[in-house]
Design a protein around this motif. Structure first.
Motif, PDB file in Angstrom:
ATOM      1  N   GLY A  88      15.711  -0.583  17.949  1.00 12.20           N
ATOM      2  CA  GLY A  88      14.545  -0.461  18.810  1.00 12.20           C
ATOM      3  C   GLY A  88      13.726  -1.732  18.687  1.00 12.20           C
ATOM      4  O   GLY A  88      13.884  -2.490  17.728  1.00 12.20           O
ATOM      5  N   GLN A  89      12.847  -1.984  19.646  1.00 10.88           N
ATOM      6  CA  GLN A  89      12.088  -3.225  19.560  1.00 10.88           C
ATOM      7  C   GLN A  89      10.783  -3.114  20.326  1.00 10.88           C
ATOM      8  O   GLN A  89      10.649  -2.301  21.241  1.00 10.88           O
ATOM      9  CB  GLN A  89      12.919  -4.403  20.077  1.00 10.88           C
ATOM     10  N   GLY A  90       9.809  -3.937  19.926  1.00 11.19           N
ATOM     11  CA  GLY A  90       8.528  -3.945  20.598  1.00 11.19           C
ATOM     12  C   GLY A  90       7.786  -5.246  20.347  1.00 11.19           C
ATOM     13  O   GLY A  90       7.693  -5.707  19.207  1.00 11.19           O
ATOM     14  N   ASP A  91       7.284  -5.850  21.422  1.00  7.90           N
ATOM     15  CA  ASP A  91       6.372  -6.981  21.313  1.00  7.90           C
ATOM     16  C   ASP A  91       4.959  -6.402  21.355  1.00  7.90           C
ATOM     17  O   ASP A  91       4.527  -5.856  22.373  1.00  7.90           O
ATOM     18  CB  ASP A  91       6.593  -7.954  22.477  1.00  7.90           C
ATOM     19  N   HIS A  92       4.260  -6.496  20.243  1.00  5.91           N
ATOM     20  CA  HIS A  92       2.947  -5.864  20.106  1.00  5.91           C
ATOM     21  C   HIS A  92       1.790  -6.854  20.290  1.00  5.91           C
ATOM     22  O   HIS A  92       0.672  -6.574  19.846  1.00  5.91           O
ATOM     23  CB  HIS A  92       2.853  -5.172  18.747  1.00  5.91           C
ATOM     24  N   LEU A  93       2.060  -7.990  20.911  1.00  4.68           N
ATOM     25  CA  LEU A  93       1.094  -9.072  21.132  1.00  4.68           C
ATOM     26  C   LEU A  93       0.789  -9.803  19.828  1.00  4.68           C
ATOM     27  O   LEU A  93       0.869 -11.039  19.769  1.00  4.68           O
ATOM     28  CB  LEU A  93      -0.205  -8.568  21.770  1.00  4.68           C
ATOM     29  N   VAL A  94       0.437  -9.070  18.780  1.00  6.61           N
ATOM     30  CA  VAL A  94       0.175  -9.696  17.481  1.00  6.61           C
ATOM     31  C   VAL A  94       1.465  -9.994  16.727  1.00  6.61           C
ATOM     32  O   VAL A  94       1.474 -10.780  15.777  1.00  6.61           O
ATOM     33  CB  VAL A  94      -0.731  -8.810  16.608  1.00  6.61           C
TER      34      VAL A  94
ATOM     35  N   PHE B 179      -4.638   2.576  13.547  1.00  3.74           N
ATOM     36  CA  PHE B 179      -4.131   1.472  12.738  1.00  3.74           C
ATOM     37  C   PHE B 179      -5.296   0.913  11.932  1.00  3.74           C
ATOM     38  O   PHE B 179      -6.369   0.644  12.480  1.00  3.74           O
ATOM     39  CB  PHE B 179      -3.500   0.401  13.635  1.00  3.74           C
ATOM     40  N   ILE B 180      -5.094   0.756  10.628  1.00  2.00           N
ATOM     41  CA  ILE B 180      -6.172   0.390   9.715  1.00  2.00           C
ATOM     42  C   ILE B 180      -5.722  -0.759   8.825  1.00  2.00           C
ATOM     43  O   ILE B 180      -4.526  -0.956   8.600  1.00  2.00           O
ATOM     44  CB  ILE B 180      -6.609   1.599   8.863  1.00  2.00           C
ATOM     45  N   SER B 181      -6.707  -1.528   8.328  1.00  3.31           N
ATOM     46  CA  SER B 181      -6.341  -2.675   7.499  1.00  3.31           C
ATOM     47  C   SER B 181      -7.515  -3.097   6.637  1.00  3.31           C
ATOM     48  O   SER B 181      -8.630  -2.590   6.754  1.00  3.31           O
ATOM     49  CB  SER B 181      -5.915  -3.858   8.379  1.00  3.31           C
ATOM     50  N   ALA B 182      -7.256  -4.087   5.804  1.00  8.19           N
ATOM     51  CA  ALA B 182      -8.292  -4.798   5.063  1.00  8.19           C
ATOM     52  C   ALA B 182      -8.268  -6.258   5.513  1.00  8.19           C
ATOM     53  O   ALA B 182      -7.217  -6.785   5.862  1.00  8.19           O
ATOM     54  CB  ALA B 182      -8.026  -4.704   3.559  1.00  8.19           C
TER      55      ALA B 182
ATOM     56  N   TYR C 126      -6.588  -7.906   9.106  1.00  8.86           N
ATOM     57  CA  TYR C 126      -5.175  -7.877   9.499  1.00  8.86           C
ATOM     58  C   TYR C 126      -4.984  -6.828  10.601  1.00  8.86           C
ATOM     59  O   TYR C 126      -5.773  -5.887  10.699  1.00  8.86           O
ATOM     60  CB  TYR C 126      -4.312  -7.554   8.289  1.00  8.86           C
ATOM     61  N   HIS C 127      -3.946  -6.989  11.438  1.00  9.72           N
ATOM     62  CA  HIS C 127      -3.803  -6.024  12.541  1.00  9.72           C
ATOM     63  C   HIS C 127      -3.566  -4.611  12.033  1.00  9.72           C
ATOM     64  O   HIS C 127      -4.141  -3.666  12.551  1.00  9.72           O
ATOM     65  CB  HIS C 127      -2.748  -6.454  13.561  1.00  9.72           C
ATOM     66  N   HIS C 128      -2.729  -4.430  11.022  1.00  8.43           N
ATOM     67  CA  HIS C 128      -2.725  -3.158  10.294  1.00  8.43           C
ATOM     68  C   HIS C 128      -1.892  -3.256   9.028  1.00  8.43           C
ATOM     69  O   HIS C 128      -0.820  -3.831   9.022  1.00  8.43           O
ATOM     70  CB  HIS C 128      -2.280  -1.967  11.153  1.00  8.43           C
ATOM     71  N   HIS C 129      -2.456  -2.728   7.968  1.00  9.40           N
ATOM     72  CA  HIS C 129      -1.712  -2.514   6.726  1.00  9.40           C
ATOM     73  C   HIS C 129      -1.108  -1.107   6.702  1.00  9.40           C
ATOM     74  O   HIS C 129      -0.112  -0.867   6.025  1.00  9.40           O
ATOM     75  CB  HIS C 129      -2.614  -2.695   5.504  1.00  9.40           C
ATOM     76  N   ILE C 130      -1.757  -0.175   7.420  1.00  8.85           N
ATOM     77  CA  ILE C 130      -1.274   1.204   7.478  1.00  8.85           C
ATOM     78  C   ILE C 130      -1.410   1.704   8.910  1.00  8.85           C
ATOM     79  O   ILE C 130      -2.460   1.560   9.538  1.00  8.85           O
ATOM     80  CB  ILE C 130      -2.059   2.133   6.522  1.00  8.85           C
ATOM     81  N   GLY C 131      -0.331   2.276   9.430  1.00 10.09           N
ATOM     82  CA  GLY C 131      -0.369   3.015  10.676  1.00 10.09           C
ATOM     83  C   GLY C 131      -0.329   4.505  10.367  1.00 10.09           C
ATOM     84  O   GLY C 131       0.324   4.930   9.399  1.00 10.09           O
ATOM     85  N   LEU C 132      -1.032   5.297  11.162  1.00  5.24           N
ATOM     86  CA  LEU C 132      -1.097   6.751  10.958  1.00  5.24           C
ATOM     87  C   LEU C 132      -0.928   7.417  12.312  1.00  5.24           C
ATOM     88  O   LEU C 132      -1.565   7.021  13.290  1.00  5.24           O
ATOM     89  CB  LEU C 132      -2.448   7.128  10.344  1.00  5.24           C
ATOM     90  N   ASN C 133      -0.053   8.416  12.390  1.00  5.09           N
ATOM     91  CA  ASN C 133       0.152   9.081  13.681  1.00  5.09           C
ATOM     92  C   ASN C 133       0.420  10.570  13.492  1.00  5.09           C
ATOM     93  O   ASN C 133       0.776  11.017  12.396  1.00  5.09           O
ATOM     94  CB  ASN C 133       1.307   8.419  14.450  1.00  5.09           C
ATOM     95  N   THR C 134       0.259  11.314  14.596  1.00  2.00           N
ATOM     96  CA  THR C 134       0.544  12.761  14.590  1.00  2.00           C
ATOM     97  C   THR C 134       1.772  13.068  15.446  1.00  2.00           C
ATOM     98  O   THR C 134       1.894  14.155  16.001  1.00  2.00           O
ATOM     99  CB  THR C 134      -0.667  13.554  15.106  1.00  2.00           C
ATOM    100  N   TRP C 135       2.687  12.127  15.546  1.00  2.00           N
ATOM    101  CA  TRP C 135       3.864  12.278  16.407  1.00  2.00           C
ATOM    102  C   TRP C 135       4.871  13.282  15.864  1.00  2.00           C
ATOM    103  O   TRP C 135       5.784  13.675  16.582  1.00  2.00           O
ATOM    104  CB  TRP C 135       4.520  10.921  16.647  1.00  2.00           C
ATOM    105  N   ALA C 136       4.727  13.694  14.613  1.00  2.00           N
ATOM    106  CA  ALA C 136       5.571  14.778  14.085  1.00  2.00           C
ATOM    107  C   ALA C 136       4.927  16.137  14.350  1.00  2.00           C
ATOM    108  O   ALA C 136       5.439  17.163  13.914  1.00  2.00           O
ATOM    109  CB  ALA C 136       5.816  14.595  12.593  1.00  2.00           C
ATOM    110  N   GLY C 137       3.801  16.143  15.073  1.00  2.00           N
ATOM    111  CA  GLY C 137       3.097  17.377  15.406  1.00  2.00           C
ATOM    112  C   GLY C 137       1.831  17.529  14.589  1.00  2.00           C
ATOM    113  O   GLY C 137       1.809  17.229  13.394  1.00  2.00           O
TER     114      GLY C 137
END
Length: 287
Positions: free
Chosen positions: A103-109, A207-210, A213-224
């Motif tokens: 899979g692939q994605g250009d995320h701008l950053v 997406f959160i960071s210190a 940075y664009h993100h150190h941790i991503g968090l999602n509810t895609w598993a429900g």
């Protein structure tokens, strides 16, 4: 709770994951991902890119239950950051040679490739664009999207270069988790630990960071929403480490976590605790 911000130099260190068949996973992480074995002891293997720093630990568990992808809270993917575009081009070449579905994605950053290991543990391998090219919205959040990656450009950037595995300068860039509730995740990771919110997609992902940075941790509810924690006898993540710049910063985080009612224990000589979905976190001082 008072607003708290983590030190700007905080980074992700290593990630430890559970696998069902160590020999099979070792072959995959060496041949496909491009990591090298640093140490092996029993059912655990430490893996490295530069021969010095551990990026990934594989821990084999007996009689493992392999879960469907995106079916529980826990690991969505860990993300290995390569130092430049030619390095990512070499990764593309190797994945093609190995016949891996990508899979692939250009995320701008960043430009990112996504694969799964034999146990459905998610892996991202990516390269960042220069930080001075990142765009921000009026709220100061980093602007990210998902466009197609210029695969031809990556191949051109690596033309004539030889794949020898992941190069010197490769680090663990970020981690991304399924969680059962995004509000609860924000309370833990932003309000308590002190990460900054960098991008927010409603009640689906953040997406959160210190340190910007664009993100150190991503968090999602895609598993429900309400997804339960992945069981300990299934492949997934044991823990990740946060690299902190000094003992003062570490002690402050430990105190906040204890005050919030979480149990902090010593693991391998460092403070360790778990988030609400039993994802382990260890606080390590930078070398």
């Amino acid at each position: 709770m008072t607003a708290t911000t983590l030190h700007q130099d905080v980074q992700i260190g290593l990630v430890q994951i559970r696998v069902s068949n160590l020999a099979r996973s070792l072959a995959f992480y060496q041949n496909v991902v491009g990591l090298k074995v640093l140490r092996q002891a029993g059912h655990e293997v430490e893996m490295t890119a530069d021969g010095r720093n551990v990026l990934l630990i594989l821990r084999e568990i007996a009689n493992a239950k392999v879960l469907r992808r995106n079916s529980a809270a826990g690991l969505y993917h860990f993300a290995i950051l390569v130092p430049d575009r030619p390095s990512l081009g070499l990764v593309v070449r190797n994945l093609i040679a190995e016949g891996i579905e990508v899979g692939q994605g250009d995320h701008l950053v960043s430009e990112a490739l996504y694969i799964q290991d034999p146990d459905n543990n998610g892996i991202e391998i990516y390269r960042d664009r220069p930080r001075d090219t990142w765009r921000h919205d009026p709220q100061g959040h980093v602007v990210m999207t998902t466009d197609p990656v210029d695969v031809e450009g990556l191949l051109e950037a690596s033309e004539g270069l030889v794949w020898n595995g992941l190069p010197e300068g490769t680090v663990m860039g970020h981690v991304h988790f399924h969680v059962g509730d995004l509000g609860q995740a924000k309370e833990f990771y932003v309000d308590l630990l002190g990460f900054d919110l960098m991008a927010n997609y409603g009640d689906a992902a953040m997406f959160i960071s210190a340190g910007g940075y664009h993100h150190h941790i991503g968090l999602n509810t895609w598993a429900g929403k309400g997804a339960p924690a992945a069981p300990a006898d299934a492949p997934g993540i044991d823990y990740f480490t946060l690299l902190l710049p000094n003992e003062e910063e570490r002690s402050a985080v430990v105190e906040r976590v204890r005050q919030a009612g979480y149990t902090v224990r010593e693991e391998g000589g460092v403070p360790a605790f778990a988030d609400p979905w039993n994802i382990g976190i260890r606080l390590v001082l930078k070398a």
